[in-house]
Structure formats: structure tokens, C-alpha cells
Motif scaffolding. Structure first.
Motif, PDB file in Angstrom:
ATOM      1  N   MET A  52       0.890  -1.190   0.072  1.00  0.00           N
ATOM      2  CA  MET A  52      -0.112  -0.185   0.124  1.00  0.00           C
ATOM      3  C   MET A  52       0.688   1.237   0.006  1.00  0.00           C
ATOM      4  N   ALA A  53       0.674   2.084  -0.733  1.00  0.00           N
ATOM      5  CA  ALA A  53       1.174   3.472  -0.812  1.00  0.00           C
ATOM      6  C   ALA A  53       0.436   4.700   0.134  1.00  0.00           C
ATOM      7  N   GLU A  54       1.018   5.412   0.584  1.00  0.00           N
ATOM      8  CA  GLU A  54       0.476   6.417   1.581  1.00  0.00           C
ATOM      9  C   GLU A  54       0.655   7.690   0.721  1.00  0.00           C
ATOM     10  N   LEU A  55      -0.606   8.006   0.650  1.00  0.00           N
ATOM     11  CA  LEU A  55      -0.928   9.337  -0.447  1.00  0.00           C
ATOM     12  C   LEU A  55      -1.029  10.491   0.554  1.00  0.00           C
ATOM     13  N   HIS A  56      -0.524  11.591   0.315  1.00  0.00           N
ATOM     14  CA  HIS A  56      -0.657  12.796   0.963  1.00  0.00           C
ATOM     15  C   HIS A  56      -1.216  13.851   0.093  1.00  0.00           C
ATOM     16  N   LEU A  57      -2.453  14.534   0.295  1.00  0.00           N
ATOM     17  CA  LEU A  57      -3.161  15.005  -0.414  1.00  0.00           C
ATOM     18  C   LEU A  57      -3.208  16.865  -0.023  1.00  0.00           C
ATOM     19  N   PRO A  58      -3.079  17.608  -0.988  1.00  0.00           N
ATOM     20  CA  PRO A  58      -3.251  19.310  -0.648  1.00  0.00           C
ATOM     21  C   PRO A  58      -4.522  19.402   0.079  1.00  0.00           C
ATOM     22  N   ALA A  59      -4.623  20.349   1.052  1.00  0.00           N
ATOM     23  CA  ALA A  59      -5.745  20.820   1.919  1.00  0.00           C
ATOM     24  C   ALA A  59      -6.722  21.397   0.641  1.00  0.00           C
ATOM     25  N   THR A  60      -6.335  21.843  -0.285  1.00  0.00           N
ATOM     26  CA  THR A  60      -7.208  22.821  -1.157  1.00  0.00           C
ATOM     27  C   THR A  60      -8.416  21.684  -1.808  1.00  0.00           C
ATOM     28  N   LEU A  61      -8.057  20.251  -1.749  1.00  0.00           N
ATOM     29  CA  LEU A  61      -8.826  19.272  -2.536  1.00  0.00           C
ATOM     30  C   LEU A  61     -10.076  18.890  -1.541  1.00  0.00           C
ATOM     31  N   LEU A  62      -9.843  19.094  -0.084  1.00  0.00           N
ATOM     32  CA  LEU A  62     -10.416  18.447   0.943  1.00  0.00           C
ATOM     33  C   LEU A  62     -12.162  19.129   0.791  1.00  0.00           C
ATOM     34  N   PRO A  63     -12.185  20.349   0.631  1.00  0.00           N
ATOM     35  CA  PRO A  63     -13.664  20.786   0.639  1.00  0.00           C
ATOM     36  C   PRO A  63     -14.589  20.487  -0.702  1.00  0.00           C
ATOM     37  N   LEU A  64     -13.592  19.620  -1.707  1.00  0.00           N
ATOM     38  CA  LEU A  64     -14.397  19.450  -2.771  1.00  0.00           C
ATOM     39  C   LEU A  64     -15.030  18.105  -2.921  1.00  0.00           C
ATOM     40  N   PHE A  65     -14.433  17.398  -1.855  1.00  0.00           N
ATOM     41  CA  PHE A  65     -14.954  15.797  -1.719  1.00  0.00           C
ATOM     42  C   PHE A  65     -15.046  15.292  -0.363  1.00  0.00           C
ATOM     43  N   PRO A  66     -16.411  15.358  -0.099  1.00  0.00           N
ATOM     44  CA  PRO A  66     -16.857  15.123   1.344  1.00  0.00           C
ATOM     45  C   PRO A  66     -16.202  13.662   1.766  1.00  0.00           C
ATOM     46  N   GLU A  67     -15.848  13.798   2.985  1.00  0.00           N
ATOM     47  CA  GLU A  67     -15.014  12.666   3.701  1.00  0.00           C
ATOM     48  C   GLU A  67     -13.382  12.110   3.155  1.00  0.00           C
ATOM     49  N   LEU A  68     -13.022  13.053   2.240  1.00  0.00           N
ATOM     50  CA  LEU A  68     -11.650  12.850   1.675  1.00  0.00           C
ATOM     51  C   LEU A  68     -10.652  13.162   2.666  1.00  0.00           C
ATOM     52  N   PRO A  69      -9.809  12.140   3.405  1.00  0.00           N
ATOM     53  CA  PRO A  69      -8.927  12.655   4.180  1.00  0.00           C
ATOM     54  C   PRO A  69      -7.568  13.171   3.470  1.00  0.00           C
ATOM     55  N   ARG A  70      -7.010  13.849   4.353  1.00  0.00           N
ATOM     56  CA  ARG A  70      -5.802  14.467   3.742  1.00  0.00           C
ATOM     57  C   ARG A  70      -4.519  13.587   3.503  1.00  0.00           C
ATOM     58  N   GLN A  71      -4.813  12.198   4.336  1.00  0.00           N
ATOM     59  CA  GLN A  71      -3.711  11.440   4.063  1.00  0.00           C
ATOM     60  C   GLN A  71      -4.457   9.974   4.046  1.00  0.00           C
ATOM     61  N   LEU A  72      -4.125   9.167   3.298  1.00  0.00           N
ATOM     62  CA  LEU A  72      -4.639   7.857   3.061  1.00  0.00           C
ATOM     63  C   LEU A  72      -3.858   6.717   2.523  1.00  0.00           C
ATOM     64  N   ASP A  73      -3.857   5.494   2.932  1.00  0.00           N
ATOM     65  CA  ASP A  73      -3.151   4.465   2.343  1.00  0.00           C
ATOM     66  C   ASP A  73      -4.312   3.929   0.996  1.00  0.00           C
ATOM     67  N   VAL A  74      -3.247   3.502  -0.388  1.00  0.00           N
ATOM     68  CA  VAL A  74      -4.099   3.083  -1.459  1.00  0.00           C
ATOM     69  C   VAL A  74      -3.104   1.946  -2.066  1.00  0.00           C
ATOM     70  N   ASP A  75      -3.815   1.042  -2.309  1.00  0.00           N
ATOM     71  CA  ASP A  75      -3.287  -0.242  -2.961  1.00  0.00           C
ATOM     72  C   ASP A  75      -3.309   0.109  -4.306  1.00  0.00           C
ATOM     73  N   ALA A  76      -2.032   0.313  -5.064  1.00  0.00           N
ATOM     74  CA  ALA A  76      -1.853   0.602  -6.184  1.00  0.00           C
ATOM     75  C   ALA A  76      -0.540   0.480  -6.940  1.00  0.00           C
ATOM     76  N   ALA A  77      -0.282   0.124  -8.136  1.00  0.00           N
ATOM     77  CA  ALA A  77       0.996  -0.174  -8.536  1.00  0.00           C
ATOM     78  C   ALA A  77       1.729   0.931  -9.503  1.00  0.00           C
ATOM     79  N   THR A  78       0.756   2.143  -9.608  1.00  0.00           N
ATOM     80  CA  THR A  78       1.547   3.138 -10.274  1.00  0.00           C
ATOM     81  C   THR A  78       0.815   4.258  -9.668  1.00  0.00           C
ATOM     82  N   VAL A  79       1.347   5.464  -9.987  1.00  0.00           N
ATOM     83  CA  VAL A  79       0.695   6.866  -9.506  1.00  0.00           C
ATOM     84  C   VAL A  79      -0.843   6.680 -10.324  1.00  0.00           C
TER      85      VAL A  79
END
Length: 87
Positions: free
Chosen positions: A1-28
Motif C-alpha cells: 500500500m502506498a501512503e498518499l498525502h493530498l493538498p488541503a485545497t482538495l478536501l472541501p471538494l470531496f466530502p470525507e476525503l482525508p488528507r492522508q490515506l493508504d491506497v493499494d496501487a502499482a502506479t501513480v
């Protein structure tokens, strides 16, 4: 699992989107697709024509500049950074 860190500017656009989350993915690209599955429209905020990062978005994997095709290792840190402009 990759650890994603997102910009705060995205949070108001997507309800319940955390600023940091783990994602199971092989590429960006796959990581962004996983987020888009849960928060429709997410990928459109990051990519143009769904295949190129927007000019004001930078992605880093383990502190190195990355592109959509950049591979992710187990426990890679992915930072999505929105450039800020103004004067």
C-alpha cells in the motif's frame, strides 16, 4: 500500500476525503483511479484529458518528481502538491 498525502485545497471538494490515506496501487495513475472510484471527479482535478497531470499539480514519490506511470513500491510515500500562484 502506498501512503498518499493530498493538498488541503482538495478536501472541501470531496466530502470525507482525508488528507492522508493508504491506497493499494502499482502506479501513480492507478492510485488516482482508486481515489476517483471513491470520490468521483477527483482525477479530473489532478489530470487533464485523464492522461496528463495538470500544469499546477506536482506529484512526488519518495521525494522524487513523478509522472502518472511512476511505479509505487509497498509503503511508497506519494505527495500530491498543488502549486500556488499570485502576487
Amino acid at each position: 500500500m502506498a501512503e498518499l498525502h493530498l493538498p488541503a485545497t482538495l478536501l472541501p471538494l470531496f466530502p470525507e476525503l482525508p488528507r492522508q490515506l493508504d491506497v493499494d496501487a502499482a502506479t501513480v495513475d492507478e492510485a488516482l483511479e482508486r481515489l476517483d472510484e471513491r470520490w468521483p471527479g477527483f482525477r479530473d482535478r489532478i489530470c487533464e484529458r485523464r492522461s496528463v497531470l495538470r500544469p499546477h499539480i506536482n506529484v512526488y514519490v519518495d521525494r522524487r518528481r513523478a509522472e502518472l506511470e511512476t511505479a509505487l513500491e509497498d509503503r511508497s510515500r506519494v505527495d500530491v502538491v498543488a502549486a500556488i500562484s499570485g502576487g
